[in-house]
Design a protein around this motif. Structure first.
Motif, PDB file in Angstrom:
ATOM      1  N   VAL A   1       0.830  -1.205   0.000  1.00  0.00           N
ATOM      2  CA  VAL A   1       0.000   0.000   0.000  1.00  0.00           C
ATOM      3  C   VAL A   1       0.866   1.257   0.000  1.00  0.00           C
ATOM      4  O   VAL A   1       0.613   2.215  -0.744  1.00  0.00           O
ATOM      5  CB  VAL A   1      -0.958  -0.025   1.216  1.00  0.00           C
ATOM      6  N   ARG A   2       1.905   1.242   0.815  1.00  0.00           N
ATOM      7  CA  ARG A   2       2.799   2.398   0.860  1.00  0.00           C
ATOM      8  C   ARG A   2       3.612   2.523  -0.433  1.00  0.00           C
ATOM      9  O   ARG A   2       3.838   3.630  -0.933  1.00  0.00           O
ATOM     10  CB  ARG A   2       3.737   2.285   2.060  1.00  0.00           C
ATOM     11  N   ALA A   3       4.068   1.402  -0.968  1.00  0.00           N
ATOM     12  CA  ALA A   3       4.937   1.428  -2.150  1.00  0.00           C
ATOM     13  C   ALA A   3       4.229   2.010  -3.371  1.00  0.00           C
ATOM     14  O   ALA A   3       4.858   2.682  -4.193  1.00  0.00           O
ATOM     15  CB  ALA A   3       5.448   0.020  -2.458  1.00  0.00           C
TER      16      ALA A   3
ATOM     17  N   ALA B   1      -0.929   4.245  -2.317  1.00  0.00           N
ATOM     18  CA  ALA B   1      -2.383   4.064  -2.321  1.00  0.00           C
ATOM     19  C   ALA B   1      -3.083   5.071  -1.419  1.00  0.00           C
ATOM     20  O   ALA B   1      -2.616   5.376  -0.320  1.00  0.00           O
ATOM     21  CB  ALA B   1      -2.744   2.647  -1.888  1.00  0.00           C
ATOM     22  N   ARG B   2      -4.214   5.559  -1.888  1.00  0.00           N
ATOM     23  CA  ARG B   2      -5.082   6.440  -1.107  1.00  0.00           C
ATOM     24  C   ARG B   2      -6.515   5.907  -1.036  1.00  0.00           C
ATOM     25  O   ARG B   2      -7.227   6.204  -0.095  1.00  0.00           O
ATOM     26  CB  ARG B   2      -5.097   7.861  -1.705  1.00  0.00           C
ATOM     27  N   ARG B   3      -6.926   5.152  -2.047  1.00  0.00           N
ATOM     28  CA  ARG B   3      -8.288   4.603  -2.080  1.00  0.00           C
ATOM     29  C   ARG B   3      -8.192   3.085  -2.189  1.00  0.00           C
ATOM     30  O   ARG B   3      -7.623   2.557  -3.151  1.00  0.00           O
ATOM     31  CB  ARG B   3      -9.084   5.166  -3.249  1.00  0.00           C
ATOM     32  N   CYS B   4      -8.755   2.400  -1.206  1.00  0.00           N
ATOM     33  CA  CYS B   4      -8.626   0.948  -1.127  1.00  0.00           C
ATOM     34  C   CYS B   4      -9.997   0.302  -0.927  1.00  0.00           C
ATOM     35  O   CYS B   4     -10.941   0.936  -0.442  1.00  0.00           O
ATOM     36  CB  CYS B   4      -7.708   0.546   0.020  1.00  0.00           C
ATOM     37  N   ILE B   5     -10.051  -0.964  -1.272  1.00  0.00           N
ATOM     38  CA  ILE B   5     -11.262  -1.782  -1.098  1.00  0.00           C
ATOM     39  C   ILE B   5     -10.871  -3.055  -0.363  1.00  0.00           C
ATOM     40  O   ILE B   5      -9.813  -3.631  -0.636  1.00  0.00           O
ATOM     41  CB  ILE B   5     -11.884  -2.170  -2.453  1.00  0.00           C
TER      42      ILE B   5
ATOM     43  N   LEU C   1      -3.683   1.789   8.740  1.00  0.00           N
ATOM     44  CA  LEU C   1      -2.488   2.342   9.367  1.00  0.00           C
ATOM     45  C   LEU C   1      -1.448   2.756   8.328  1.00  0.00           C
ATOM     46  O   LEU C   1      -0.643   3.658   8.576  1.00  0.00           O
ATOM     47  CB  LEU C   1      -1.879   1.317  10.331  1.00  0.00           C
ATOM     48  N   ALA C   2      -1.456   2.098   7.174  1.00  0.00           N
ATOM     49  CA  ALA C   2      -0.482   2.401   6.123  1.00  0.00           C
ATOM     50  C   ALA C   2      -0.923   3.550   5.219  1.00  0.00           C
ATOM     51  O   ALA C   2      -0.102   4.090   4.467  1.00  0.00           O
ATOM     52  CB  ALA C   2      -0.230   1.155   5.275  1.00  0.00           C
ATOM     53  N   LEU C   3      -2.187   3.923   5.282  1.00  0.00           N
ATOM     54  CA  LEU C   3      -2.698   4.980   4.410  1.00  0.00           C
ATOM     55  C   LEU C   3      -2.276   6.355   4.902  1.00  0.00           C
ATOM     56  O   LEU C   3      -2.184   6.594   6.109  1.00  0.00           O
ATOM     57  CB  LEU C   3      -4.224   4.913   4.333  1.00  0.00           C
TER      58      LEU C   3
END
Length: 215
Positions: free
Chosen positions: A56-58, A61-65, A80-82
């Protein structure tokens, strides 16, 4: 033998968790609480959570499902990673298990990053608009292909879909196993192998995690 890290002896698993994972106190508490639940095996391990956080960090990402939330450990890891302003839409149908999730999300201070939708996931996915960066699929196996197709439509180019349980406790290679879930996982794996819309990698972590990067 393995406790969440495929095929590794317990002592080596302990080392991985001690040296290769950074869990927060709330994550540890949620894992401990989930272990007391009869269906605790549905929860991903901390090493898989850490891997997903890195992904997610790599990719920024800002919008996840998330499809299949259970007690909320995987959603907590992603949240926590966002970055500030990042959001994850969680799809589940259980008020009971997600009530546990809500408590720990609030405890971790990430509840505003998480939008929980209690409805059949395909119904929720049909309502989503715009492009997403990351999706995690970990729900009923017979709908994997449907979830994947809808998530692929919602992903931006370069977005990643992570699909859990794609080795299915080694049942994918057991010819005697013809149960609906096993057949569904096998069919999904065959489909993804042929799908040129994505780059794929089946990672032997947890119960098998397939990554599909949208071209």
């Amino acid at each position: 033998m393995a406790r969440g890290v495929m095929g590794l002896p317990d002592r080596l698993v302990d080392y991985i968790l001690a040296r290769g994972v950074r869990e927060t106190a709330v994550q540890r508490r949620l894992r401990a609480a989930t272990r007391r639940i009869p269906m605790a095996g549905m929860q991903i391990g901390p090493e898989q959570a850490a891997f997903m956080q890195l992904l997610v960090r790599a990719i920024g990402a800002r919008r996840c499902i998330e499809i299949g939330t259970f007690t909320g450990y995987s959603a907590l890891a992603v949240a926590l990673a966002l970055p500030p302003g990042g959001r994850i839409v969680c799809c589940d149908i259980s008020e009971e298990w997600t009530a546990v999730a809500r408590r720990y999300w609030k405890m971790a201070g990430v509840q505003r990053k998480i939008s929980l939708r209690l409805a059949p996931a395909l119904d929720t996915l049909r309502t989503l608009k715009g492009k997403f960066d990351f999706a995690f699929i970990d729900a009923d196996k017979t709908n994997y292909q449907n979830y994947y197709e809808r998530c692929l439509m919602l992903m931006r180019r370069g977005g990643i879909i992570a699909i859990d349980n794609t080795l299915w406790n080694s049942k994918v290679i057991d010819r005697r196993d013809r149960t609906a879930d096993t057949r569904a996982i096998r069919a999904f794996n065959r489909k993804l192998r042929r799908d040129r819309r994505v780059e794929i990698s089946l990672v032997p972590i947890g119960d098998g995690l397939t990554l599909a990067l949208k071209r």
